[in-house]
Enzyme design. Structure first.
Site, short mmCIF file in Angstrom:
data_model
loop_
_atom_site.label_atom_id
_atom_site.label_comp_id
_atom_site.label_asym_id
_atom_site.label_seq_id
_atom_site.Cartn_x
_atom_site.Cartn_y
_atom_site.Cartn_z
NE ARG A 51 -2.58 -0.63 3.32
CZ ARG A 51 -3.10 -0.66 4.60
NH1 ARG A 51 -4.51 -0.56 4.54
NH2 ARG A 51 -2.64 -0.91 5.55
CE LYS A 150 4.29 -16.76 14.30
NZ LYS A 150 4.88 -17.41 15.76
CG ASP A 179 5.62 -23.95 12.10
OD1 ASP A 179 6.65 -23.59 12.40
OD2 ASP A 179 4.88 -24.36 13.03
CG HIS A 180 10.06 -19.79 10.81
ND1 HIS A 180 9.10 -19.10 11.42
CD2 HIS A 180 11.07 -19.63 11.60
CE1 HIS A 180 9.55 -19.00 12.77
NE2 HIS A 180 10.67 -19.32 12.58
CE LYS A 184 14.22 -22.03 13.67
NZ LYS A 184 15.30 -21.20 13.60
CD GLU A 218 12.20 -15.66 20.95
OE1 GLU A 218 13.16 -14.64 21.06
OE2 GLU A 218 11.92 -16.50 20.26
CG ASP A 237 3.05 -15.56 18.60
OD1 ASP A 237 2.71 -15.53 17.61
OD2 ASP A 237 4.36 -15.20 18.87
CG HIS A 242 6.56 -21.95 15.74
ND1 HIS A 242 6.35 -22.24 14.56
CD2 HIS A 242 6.57 -20.93 16.33
CE1 HIS A 242 6.42 -20.90 13.93
NE2 HIS A 242 6.37 -20.13 15.17
CE LYS A 337 7.01 -13.01 22.29
NZ LYS A 337 8.00 -13.24 21.54
P1 NAD Z 1 3.77 -5.49 8.56
O1 NAD Z 1 2.48 -4.73 9.00
O2 NAD Z 1 5.07 -5.17 8.56
O3 NAD Z 1 3.53 -5.61 6.69
C1 NAD Z 1 2.21 -5.58 6.25
C2 NAD Z 1 2.38 -5.25 4.98
O4 NAD Z 1 1.04 -5.62 4.12
C3 NAD Z 1 2.60 -3.92 4.22
O5 NAD Z 1 3.52 -4.20 3.13
C4 NAD Z 1 1.62 -3.39 4.10
O6 NAD Z 1 1.63 -2.23 2.89
C5 NAD Z 1 0.61 -4.64 3.19
N1 NAD Z 1 -0.89 -4.47 3.28
C6 NAD Z 1 -1.64 -4.18 4.41
N2 NAD Z 1 -2.98 -3.80 3.98
C7 NAD Z 1 -2.75 -4.08 2.62
C8 NAD Z 1 -3.76 -3.81 1.60
N3 NAD Z 1 -5.02 -3.68 1.54
N4 NAD Z 1 -3.32 -4.25 0.24
C9 NAD Z 1 -2.06 -4.20 -0.07
N5 NAD Z 1 -1.15 -4.27 0.96
C10 NAD Z 1 -1.58 -4.31 1.99
O7 NAD Z 1 3.52 -6.96 8.90
P2 NAD Z 1 4.51 -8.30 8.99
O8 NAD Z 1 5.27 -8.15 10.29
O9 NAD Z 1 5.17 -8.24 7.65
O10 NAD Z 1 3.55 -9.65 8.91
C11 NAD Z 1 2.58 -9.81 7.84
C12 NAD Z 1 2.07 -11.13 8.10
O11 NAD Z 1 2.90 -12.26 8.29
C13 NAD Z 1 1.08 -10.84 9.52
O12 NAD Z 1 0.17 -11.89 9.48
C14 NAD Z 1 2.06 -11.87 10.42
O13 NAD Z 1 1.43 -12.14 11.45
C15 NAD Z 1 2.76 -12.80 9.67
N6 NAD Z 1 4.04 -13.22 9.81
C16 NAD Z 1 5.17 -12.16 10.22
C17 NAD Z 1 6.46 -12.74 10.67
C18 NAD Z 1 7.25 -11.46 10.83
O14 NAD Z 1 8.54 -12.02 11.09
N7 NAD Z 1 7.15 -10.47 10.70
C19 NAD Z 1 6.64 -13.99 11.03
C20 NAD Z 1 5.61 -14.77 10.87
C21 NAD Z 1 4.26 -14.53 10.26
#
Ligand code: NAD
Length: 491
Positions: A51, A150, A179-180, A184, A218, A237, A242, A337
């Site tokens: 976005r 997740k 599930d990363h 591993k 953690e 979570d 995991h 945590k």
């Molecule tokens: P974030 O908030 O950093 O990023 C979200 C992304 O989605 C952004 O690029 C945003 O622009 C985009 N977005 C949101 N609404 C949108 C829309 N309507 N149209 C287009 N793009 C849109 O979130 P994140 O930490 O990257 O996590 C994303 C998902 O992955 C979450 O569900 C999170 O639980 C999951 N996840 C994240 C991690 C991690 O390490 N960050 C690990 C496992 C799972």
């Protein structure tokens, strides 16, 4: 010995949420490394969609900065970096806007024969929206695969409806639930250890194993993820996904072949054999806790900005598997945590020898064998065995760690691959072995839900624990009642 790189077909990987934390911290570095290893075919493309209003050049600047931050400097080669950035394209798009799909169609139609991978790096409320959006413009057909991660639901009912939403567009054989932990190297080595060696499988049962401990500790608190975490807690979570996946890999029967459904069928049987924990049983077999404030660190409630929060930042469970192999062998799970250290380990604790022939000649107690599978900080396997101290006179013994180094025999520049590198290439190859099937996710929720219900109906408040500690007292007592103790959370 160097790593072998298996060629994959030309692909287009679309990252929905391409500017987010997951994309920047995990997906792009993983893809860069595969590109550096020569695994990404010449015309493959990575299309980030998000976005933020910007063009491809601005996105590449963001990606370059992030890659420098998340890769080792030794990995950042200028020519490789430019080649990788040349694969990136950025689309400014809001997936909730029905008209915004045409742009993606135009880009993808330039390479109709490419394998198409859609990675949902966005919140789960958008999974169904995106799947339907893709179907609306016919981008779900042919070689298309959908990757989700997740949280896959909040409970059994929401997991079912999420599975139904994405399953209405992508059949199960084209769905990749990540599930990363399964990506591993150590976790895959656990399977190699069990199923490629004659040594372990005959003793992998209640005759020889006393109990199993799975720890995911953690050292950090919830930090900026506080508001998300407060709706989930450690149980949703970490445990539901995991820890339960690790439990399945230890406990499953040998699959008849190392192919996706054969492996997943066996994992599912383990989940279905878990003894339910319901009602007041939860008081004896589970512990839920929350970190309190330390001398110079805020409490969980302060970090989550919810002064009345009853969310668990720590959970411990005594799980039991009701089948022939595991009857009487508890699986103790714990995660939390702000504990003593960042430390993830599976420990298989074997029974003591039935008779000690050394009891009359040495005061040294015989320590049980422990096979420990370390996931972090340093991935590796260790086997604790008793050995004799060298030297004449007396017979003194001590426990020795037999270290099975993954890096042994490899070249100096060998690096442990990150889970996402492996998993992303598995999606392109169409190999689902290390991904969760929908019924597994639902079976895991089916075991977790009654525990959460029991906590709610009993009105069990989380116990407070010291930040930087080994966890709450009740968790120590849970094992002490069984005559056991938790393994050290090593710094
Ligand atoms: P974030 O908030 O950093 O990023 C979200 C992304 O989605 C952004 O690029 C945003 O622009 C985009 N977005 C949101 N609404 C949108 C829309 N309507 N149209 C287009 N793009 C849109 O979130 P994140 O930490 O990257 O996590 C994303 C998902 O992955 C979450 O569900 C999170 O639980 C999951 N996840 C994240 C991690 C991690 O390490 N960050 C690990 C496992 C799972």
């Amino acid at each position: 010995m160097t790593s072998r790189t298996i060629p994959v077909a030309e692909f287009d990987l679309v990252i929905f949420g391409g500017t987010g934390d997951l994309a920047m911290r995990k997906l792009l570095p993983g893809l860069y490394r595969r590109d550096a290893a020569g695994q990404i075919p010449a015309h493959s493309r990575i299309i980030a969609l998000a976005r933020t209003e910007q063009d491809t050049a601005a996105f590449c600047d963001q990606a370059r900065a992030s890659l420098h931050e998340h890769l080792d400097q030794s990995e950042c080669d200028a020519a490789l970096m430019e080649r990788f950035l040349g694969r990136l394209q950025y689309l400014f798009n809001d997936v909730t806007n029905a008209e915004s799909w045409d742009q993606l169609v135009t880009v993808l139609d330039q390479q109709p024969e490419h394998v198409r991978v859609y990675y949902m790096a966005v919140g789960p409320s958008l999974f169904g929206v995106i799947a339907r959006g893709l179907a609306g413009v016919g981008l779900h057909e042919g070689n298309a695969r959908l990757v989700v991660e997740k949280p896959l639901g909040h409970d059994l009912a929401s997991a079912r409806s999420l599975n139904a939403e994405i399953g209405a567009v992508f059949s199960e054989d084209r769905l990749y639930r990540i599930d990363h932990y399964l990506g591993k190297e150590t976790v895959q080595n656990l399977m190699a250890l069990r199923f490629a060696n004659a040594l372990f499988e005959p003793i992998w049962n209640s005759n020889c194993i006393d109990h199993v401990q799975i720890t995911a500790a953690e050292s950090l608190g919830v930090g900026s993820r506080g508001s998300y975490y407060d709706r989930a807690g450690a149980m949703r979570d970490m445990v539901q996904n995991h820890l339960m996946q690790l439990l399945c890999l230890i406990a499953m029967e040998p699959p008849y072949t190392f192919e996706a459904d054969a492996v997943r069928d066996e994992k599912l049987k383990v989940l279905r054999a878990l003894k339910p924990i319901q009602g007041r049983d939860a008081l004896l077999k589970t512990v839920r806790a929350q970190y309190r404030a330390g001398e110079d660190s805020p409490s969980y409630r302060e970090e989550a900005q919810n002064p009345d929060s009853t969310t668990d930042s720590y959970v411990a469970i005594k799980a039991e598997i009701e089948n022939w192999r595991w009857a009487g062998v508890p699986f103790y799970l714990r995660t939390g945590k702000k504990l003593r250290a960042r430390f993830t380990e599976i420990a298989i604790v074997f029974k003591e020898p039935t008779h000690s022939v050394f009891a009359k000649v040495t005061a040294t107690p015989v320590v049980p064998n422990v096979l420990s599978i370390r996931l972090q900080p340093d991935e590796g396997l260790q086997l604790q065995i008793m050995t004799k101290d060298p030297g004449p006179g007396g017979f003194r013994m001590h426990d020795t760690q037999l270290d099975m180094q993954f890096s042994a025999g490899r070249s100096d520049d060998w690096r442990m691959p990150d889970a996402y590198e492996r998993l992303l290439m598995d999606v392109v190859r169409g190999n689902q072995t290390l991904f969760m099937r929908g019924d597994e996710v639902e079976a895991a929720w089916g075991w977790i839900d009654p525990i959460i219900d029991a906590w709610e109906s009993i009105g069990q408040e989380p116990e407070a624990y010291e930040p930087g500690s080994r966890g709450p007292m009740t968790a120590m007592e849970m094992l002490a009642r069984d005559g056991r103790r938790w393994r050290e959370i090593e710094k």
